[in-house]
Design an enzyme around this catalytic site. Sequence first.
Site, PDB file in Angstrom:
ATOM      1  N   THR A 130       0.843  -1.195   0.000  1.00  0.00           N
ATOM      2  CA  THR A 130       0.000   0.000   0.000  1.00  0.00           C
ATOM      3  C   THR A 130       0.879   1.246   0.000  1.00  0.00           C
ATOM      4  O   THR A 130       1.754   1.391   0.846  1.00  0.00           O
ATOM      5  CB  THR A 130      -0.921  -0.011   1.244  1.00  0.00           C
ATOM      6  OG1 THR A 130      -1.887  -1.041   1.078  1.00  0.00           O
ATOM      7  CG2 THR A 130      -1.637   1.319   1.427  1.00  0.00           C
ATOM      8  N   HIS A 190      -6.950 -11.218  -2.445  1.00  0.00           N
ATOM      9  CA  HIS A 190      -6.452 -10.906  -1.093  1.00  0.00           C
ATOM     10  C   HIS A 190      -7.399 -11.504  -0.045  1.00  0.00           C
ATOM     11  O   HIS A 190      -8.468 -10.966   0.212  1.00  0.00           O
ATOM     12  CB  HIS A 190      -6.372  -9.389  -0.938  1.00  0.00           C
ATOM     13  CG  HIS A 190      -5.560  -8.920   0.236  1.00  0.00           C
ATOM     14  ND1 HIS A 190      -5.132  -9.754   1.244  1.00  0.00           N
ATOM     15  CD2 HIS A 190      -5.099  -7.680   0.568  1.00  0.00           C
ATOM     16  CE1 HIS A 190      -4.435  -9.042   2.140  1.00  0.00           C
ATOM     17  NE2 HIS A 190      -4.402  -7.785   1.745  1.00  0.00           N
ATOM     18  N   ASN A 215      -4.617 -10.739   6.124  1.00  0.00           N
ATOM     19  CA  ASN A 215      -4.419  -9.503   6.892  1.00  0.00           C
ATOM     20  C   ASN A 215      -5.670  -8.854   7.459  1.00  0.00           C
ATOM     21  O   ASN A 215      -5.712  -7.650   7.660  1.00  0.00           O
ATOM     22  CB  ASN A 215      -3.650  -8.481   6.031  1.00  0.00           C
ATOM     23  CG  ASN A 215      -2.185  -8.866   5.888  1.00  0.00           C
ATOM     24  OD1 ASN A 215      -1.668  -9.639   6.697  1.00  0.00           O
ATOM     25  ND2 ASN A 215      -1.506  -8.352   4.879  1.00  0.00           N
ATOM     26  N   TYR A 257      -8.674  -8.371   6.192  1.00  0.00           N
ATOM     27  CA  TYR A 257      -9.619  -7.679   5.322  1.00  0.00           C
ATOM     28  C   TYR A 257     -10.822  -8.597   5.049  1.00  0.00           C
ATOM     29  O   TYR A 257     -10.914  -9.677   5.637  1.00  0.00           O
ATOM     30  CB  TYR A 257      -8.898  -7.174   4.063  1.00  0.00           C
ATOM     31  CG  TYR A 257      -7.850  -6.148   4.478  1.00  0.00           C
ATOM     32  CD1 TYR A 257      -8.242  -4.913   5.007  1.00  0.00           C
ATOM     33  CD2 TYR A 257      -6.489  -6.436   4.443  1.00  0.00           C
ATOM     34  CE1 TYR A 257      -7.302  -3.988   5.463  1.00  0.00           C
ATOM     35  CE2 TYR A 257      -5.541  -5.517   4.900  1.00  0.00           C
ATOM     36  CZ  TYR A 257      -5.962  -4.297   5.405  1.00  0.00           C
ATOM     37  OH  TYR A 257      -5.041  -3.391   5.881  1.00  0.00           O
ATOM     38  N   ASN A 266      -5.012  -6.281  12.413  1.00  0.00           N
ATOM     39  CA  ASN A 266      -6.441  -5.983  12.287  1.00  0.00           C
ATOM     40  C   ASN A 266      -7.313  -6.858  13.181  1.00  0.00           C
ATOM     41  O   ASN A 266      -8.443  -7.206  12.834  1.00  0.00           O
ATOM     42  CB  ASN A 266      -6.896  -6.073  10.817  1.00  0.00           C
ATOM     43  CG  ASN A 266      -6.474  -4.859  10.008  1.00  0.00           C
ATOM     44  OD1 ASN A 266      -6.410  -3.750  10.534  1.00  0.00           O
ATOM     45  ND2 ASN A 266      -6.178  -5.054   8.734  1.00  0.00           N
ATOM     46  N   GLY A 308       9.076  -6.825   0.459  1.00  0.00           N
ATOM     47  CA  GLY A 308       8.276  -5.610   0.465  1.00  0.00           C
ATOM     48  C   GLY A 308       9.144  -4.400   0.672  1.00  0.00           C
ATOM     49  O   GLY A 308       9.527  -3.696  -0.268  1.00  0.00           O
TER      50      GLY A 308
HETATM   51  C1  PHB Z   1      -2.399  -1.304   4.656  1.00  0.00           C
HETATM   52  O1  PHB Z   1      -2.835  -0.503   3.843  1.00  0.00           O
HETATM   53  O2  PHB Z   1      -1.969  -0.978   5.762  1.00  0.00           O
HETATM   54  C2  PHB Z   1      -2.397  -2.709   4.305  1.00  0.00           C
HETATM   55  C3  PHB Z   1      -3.036  -3.096   3.148  1.00  0.00           C
HETATM   56  C4  PHB Z   1      -3.063  -4.420   2.805  1.00  0.00           C
HETATM   57  C5  PHB Z   1      -2.440  -5.332   3.621  1.00  0.00           C
HETATM   58  C6  PHB Z   1      -1.798  -4.955   4.759  1.00  0.00           C
HETATM   59  C7  PHB Z   1      -1.779  -3.627   5.112  1.00  0.00           C
HETATM   60  O3  PHB Z   1      -2.485  -6.613   3.308  1.00  0.00           O
END
Ligand code: PHB
Length: 366
Positions: free
Chosen positions: A24, A176, A179, A181, A236, A323
């Site tokens: 991100t 995705h 994490n 979401y 999260n 990353g």
């Molecule tokens: C974030 O925007 O902080 C973020 C987005 C996607 C992820 C992890 C963190 O998988």
Amino acid sequence: MKLLSELKLGPITLKNRVIMAPLTRMRSAQPGNIPQELNGTYYAQRASAGLIITEATQVSQQGQGYPGTPGIHNKEQAAGWKKVTKAVHDKGGKIFLQLWHVGRISHSSHQPDGKLPVAPSAIAAKNSGTYTAEWKPTEILTPHALEVSEIKEIVKDFKQASIYAKEADFDGVEVHMANGYLLDQFLQNGSNQRTDAYGGSIADRVKFPLEVLDAVLSVWGKDKVGVRLSPYGTFNDMSDSDPVALFGHLIEELNKREIVFLDMIEPRATTAGGDDKLNDKAPSASDLFKNKFKGIFISAGGYDPDMAEEALKNNKADAIMFGRWFISNPDLPERIAKKAELTKYDRATFYGGQEKGYIDYPFLAY
Ligand code: PHB
């Protein structure tokens, strides 16, 4: 080095096993969350990766949770992404789009008509946060529990986003499911306490993520679709009562569909890049799950080049994601090949802004 050897991924051959992780960066053009030339420059600089997975990209306005993240739910965004894929392809790179819906990790200011964010159950994520559309830090609200009819609409959104991704000339897509979401929120029973067909047993909790995956597969085909998972991740506010059973079952379902890769985040890196600490007491996702998956296994989470080479040699993964090191080293594979020093990343410029900390990291000098 194994890291620098080729890897066949469905119909394409990756030139190395150094994969750019989804990151991100919150730098799409405003208004409209449209990928722009700046983003194309950034990705093209990193085209020497074996594969680029784009930053998480919302499949609908409802799926947005942070300001400035790009979308893939209208023609303008698809056209913006097409410029990005062309820039990467012109440099000989390969690029997959990551399809994303944040679920409860959002704020009303991002939502259509200022509504509440959505989730499997009306449970707020604690110790989590986001930014409003005006970039103000905010806590996470208690979300609206999705009706079944609304769940079906989200499946359609993923399908339409997949069609736009195809128009934008991506080489494939990653769904995705990690994490914390939306799709992860359905998988894990800390966040999914539904009592209907989409909650309860493991078979019922995987149902919606698999409906989404099947919709994506109907557009792309199994050779060009990967999935991202983060078992034991606590980012999260995630939790599950039996991750081995849950993710083991899900992987069997992924095997039935013969998706081309599984991208798994090591639980030691559970802050999703939020800091540099690694939890050395966390279980190894690779040890627990790699042998269960039949396709290409990509491992992510706190790797440096030495750890990555070691993991490949020990058959813990087929390819490794980087990353933070890819943020600050656009020519990371070359630096690995030459054992050159890596430029340190600047956390202050990870999110938002323009060129600084984005397209101005140096390449090796000759
Ligand atoms: C974030 O925007 O902080 C973020 C987005 C996607 C992820 C992890 C963190 O998988």
